[in-house]
Design an enzyme around this catalytic site. Structure first.
Site, PDB file in Angstrom:
ATOM      1  N   SER A   1      -7.758  -1.892  -5.071  1.00 51.61           N
ATOM      2  CA  SER A   1      -8.128  -0.984  -3.979  1.00 51.61           C
ATOM      3  C   SER A   1      -9.350  -0.171  -4.364  1.00 51.61           C
ATOM      4  CB  SER A   1      -6.971  -0.043  -3.662  1.00 51.61           C
ATOM      5  OG  SER A   1      -7.451   1.005  -2.845  1.00 51.61           O
TER       6      SER A   1
ATOM      7  N   MET B   1      -6.133   2.758   8.398  1.00 49.64           N
ATOM      8  CA  MET B   1      -5.223   3.893   8.610  1.00 49.64           C
ATOM      9  C   MET B   1      -5.914   4.830   9.587  1.00 49.64           C
ATOM     10  SD  MET B   1      -3.992   4.240   4.649  1.00 49.64           S
ATOM     11  CE  MET B   1      -5.359   3.235   4.053  1.00 49.64           C
TER      12      MET B   1
ATOM     13  N   HIS C   1      -7.491  -2.410   5.237  1.00 50.31           N
ATOM     14  CA  HIS C   1      -6.282  -1.662   5.595  1.00 50.31           C
ATOM     15  C   HIS C   1      -6.709  -0.467   6.431  1.00 50.31           C
ATOM     16  CE1 HIS C   1      -2.642   0.849   3.921  1.00 50.31           C
ATOM     17  NE2 HIS C   1      -2.624   0.740   5.238  1.00 50.31           N
TER      18      HIS C   1
ATOM     19  N   ASP D   1      -9.440   0.662   1.981  1.00 48.03           N
ATOM     20  CA  ASP D   1      -8.580   1.619   2.681  1.00 48.03           C
ATOM     21  C   ASP D   1      -9.427   2.537   3.560  1.00 48.03           C
ATOM     22  OD1 ASP D   1      -5.851   1.157   1.588  1.00 48.03           O
ATOM     23  OD2 ASP D   1      -6.865   1.560  -0.317  1.00 48.03           O
TER      24      ASP D   1
ATOM     25  N   HIS E   1      -9.416  -4.815  -1.656  1.00 47.12           N
ATOM     26  CA  HIS E   1      -8.653  -4.046  -0.667  1.00 47.12           C
ATOM     27  C   HIS E   1      -9.439  -2.792  -0.296  1.00 47.12           C
ATOM     28  CE1 HIS E   1      -4.888  -2.812   1.323  1.00 47.12           C
ATOM     29  NE2 HIS E   1      -5.109  -1.592   0.857  1.00 47.12           N
TER      30      HIS E   1
ATOM     31  N   ASP F   1       1.670  -2.409  -1.315  1.00 45.42           N
ATOM     32  CA  ASP F   1       0.586  -1.441  -1.532  1.00 45.42           C
ATOM     33  C   ASP F   1       1.177  -0.077  -1.881  1.00 45.42           C
ATOM     34  OD1 ASP F   1      -1.731   0.078  -1.440  1.00 45.42           O
ATOM     35  OD2 ASP F   1      -2.165  -0.324   0.675  1.00 45.42           O
TER      36      ASP F   1
ATOM     37  N   GLY G   1      -4.195   7.507  -3.127  1.00 45.25           N
ATOM     38  CA  GLY G   1      -3.880   6.676  -4.278  1.00 45.25           C
ATOM     39  C   GLY G   1      -3.096   7.485  -5.299  1.00 45.25           C
TER      40      GLY G   1
ATOM     41  N   MET H   1       4.161  -0.864   2.625  1.00 45.36           N
ATOM     42  CA  MET H   1       3.730   0.332   1.896  1.00 45.36           C
ATOM     43  C   MET H   1       4.878   0.786   1.006  1.00 45.36           C
ATOM     44  SD  MET H   1       0.640   0.823   2.799  1.00 45.36           S
ATOM     45  CE  MET H   1       0.425   2.292   1.800  1.00 45.36           C
TER      46      MET H   1
HETATM   47  C1  DX5 Z   1      -2.794   4.391   0.128  1.00 40.97           C
HETATM   48  C2  DX5 Z   1      -3.598   3.139   0.091  1.00 40.97           C
HETATM   49  C3  DX5 Z   1      -3.518   2.366  -1.150  1.00 40.97           C
HETATM   50  C4  DX5 Z   1      -3.963   3.081  -2.397  1.00 40.97           C
HETATM   51  C5  DX5 Z   1      -3.139   2.519  -3.532  1.00 40.97           C
HETATM   52  O1  DX5 Z   1      -2.793   4.883   1.425  1.00 40.97           O
HETATM   53  O2  DX5 Z   1      -3.192   2.275   1.145  1.00 40.97           O
HETATM   54  O3  DX5 Z   1      -4.184   1.113  -1.023  1.00 40.97           O
HETATM   55  O4  DX5 Z   1      -5.321   2.923  -2.691  1.00 40.97           O
HETATM   56  O5  DX5 Z   1      -3.379   3.257  -4.679  1.00 40.97           O
HETATM   57  P1  DX5 Z   1      -2.453   3.163  -5.970  1.00 40.97           P
HETATM   58  O6  DX5 Z   1      -2.478   1.725  -6.419  1.00 40.97           O
HETATM   59  O7  DX5 Z   1      -3.114   4.095  -6.924  1.00 40.97           O
HETATM   60  O8  DX5 Z   1      -1.075   3.584  -5.554  1.00 40.97           O
HETATM   61 ZN    ZN Z   2      -4.107   0.228   1.230  1.00 45.36          ZN
END
Ligand code: DX5
Ligand code: ZN
Length: 221
Positions: A11, A71, A69, A38, A36, A178, A147, A140
């Site tokens: 990500s 959001m 992804h 976000d 990936h 994720d 993150g 999720m």
């Molecule tokens: C959170 C994102 C993730 C995030 C994951 O909303 O969708 O993709 O970057 O980060 P880690 O791997 O640090 O949990």
């Molecule tokens: Zn994500």
């Protein structure tokens, strides 16, 4: 259906944003399968990240599929901009509304692979009427927006339930996870039936990106 090869999608959210091009080249060289991305709007989730301009700039630098992804809410008005900027997979949350079936049709019409994202509190049953339009289901294992959060163990049972639904459908749908994925949690998800892993902190926070990606793919050494 045979188990699909395990894929790892680092990500970008956890990368050094002052050196995005170098970071993307580094994870590609380290064996990443997908990138990936976000995208957060500060409205659907309590954080803001980046938009299509970043995809467009990075598209020239890598062959990796862009695993987008979203959001954001609404989703539909932004689909063509992200497809033109280079998205290969477009995934969104059913809560972003208003019509997930229509959104999946629109993503397919843009020649992108389509995915639905299930938050930890979103019923698995959301996928049932949409299976014929899905290439990816993204579970999720944290609440979206940030993150570096801790993996929520209760998602393992939902991954197993989704594995059963996908297998019963006979369709080739990737089951991606994720949030909080690392060398400890990825094997738990693989055992539950997942085949594709997003990892931010566990890859970009490591000193050796190749070792971190391999550890997620294969489990701890
Ligand atoms: C959170 C994102 C993730 C995030 C994951 O909303 O969708 O993709 O970057 O980060 P880690 O791997 O640090 O949990
Ligand atoms: Zn994500």
């Amino acid at each position: 259906m045979p188990q699909l090869p395990i894929l790892v999608a680092p990500s970008l959210l956890a990368a050094d944003f002052a050196r995005l091009g170098e970071e993307v080249a580094a994870i590609e060289a380290a064996g990443a399968d997908w990138l990936h991305l976000d995208v957060m709007d500060g409205h659907f989730v309590p954080n803001i990240s980046f938009g299509p301009v970043v995809l467009k700039s990075l598209r020239k630098l890598t062959q990796m599929p862009f695993d987008l992804h979203l959001m954001i809410a609404p989703v539909d008005p932004f689909l063509s901009a992200f497809a033109e900027a280079g998205a290969d997979h477009i995934m969104f949350h059913p809560e972003a509304g208003p019509h997930p079936h229509r959104t999946l049709q629109a993503i397919r019409a843009l020649n992108c692979k389509a995915g639905l994202v299930l938050n930890p509190g979103t019923p698995v049953a959301h996928v049932a009427p949409l299976l014929d339009l899905l290439d990816i289901i993204l579970v999720m294992s944290v609440n979206p927006g940030f993150g570096g959060q801790r993996f929520i163990d209760s998602q393992l049972a939902r991954i197993a339930e989704l594995r059963g639904i996908i297998d019963a459908s006979g369709r080739e749908i990737r089951l991606e996870v994720d949030g909080g994925i690392d060398a400890r949690t990825a094997p738990l998800c693989i055992a539950a039936g997942a085949d594709t892993f997003v990892a931010g902190t566990a890859v970009f926070g490591a000193s050796d990106y190749a070792a971190a990606i391999a550890a997620i793919r294969q489990g701890p050494a």
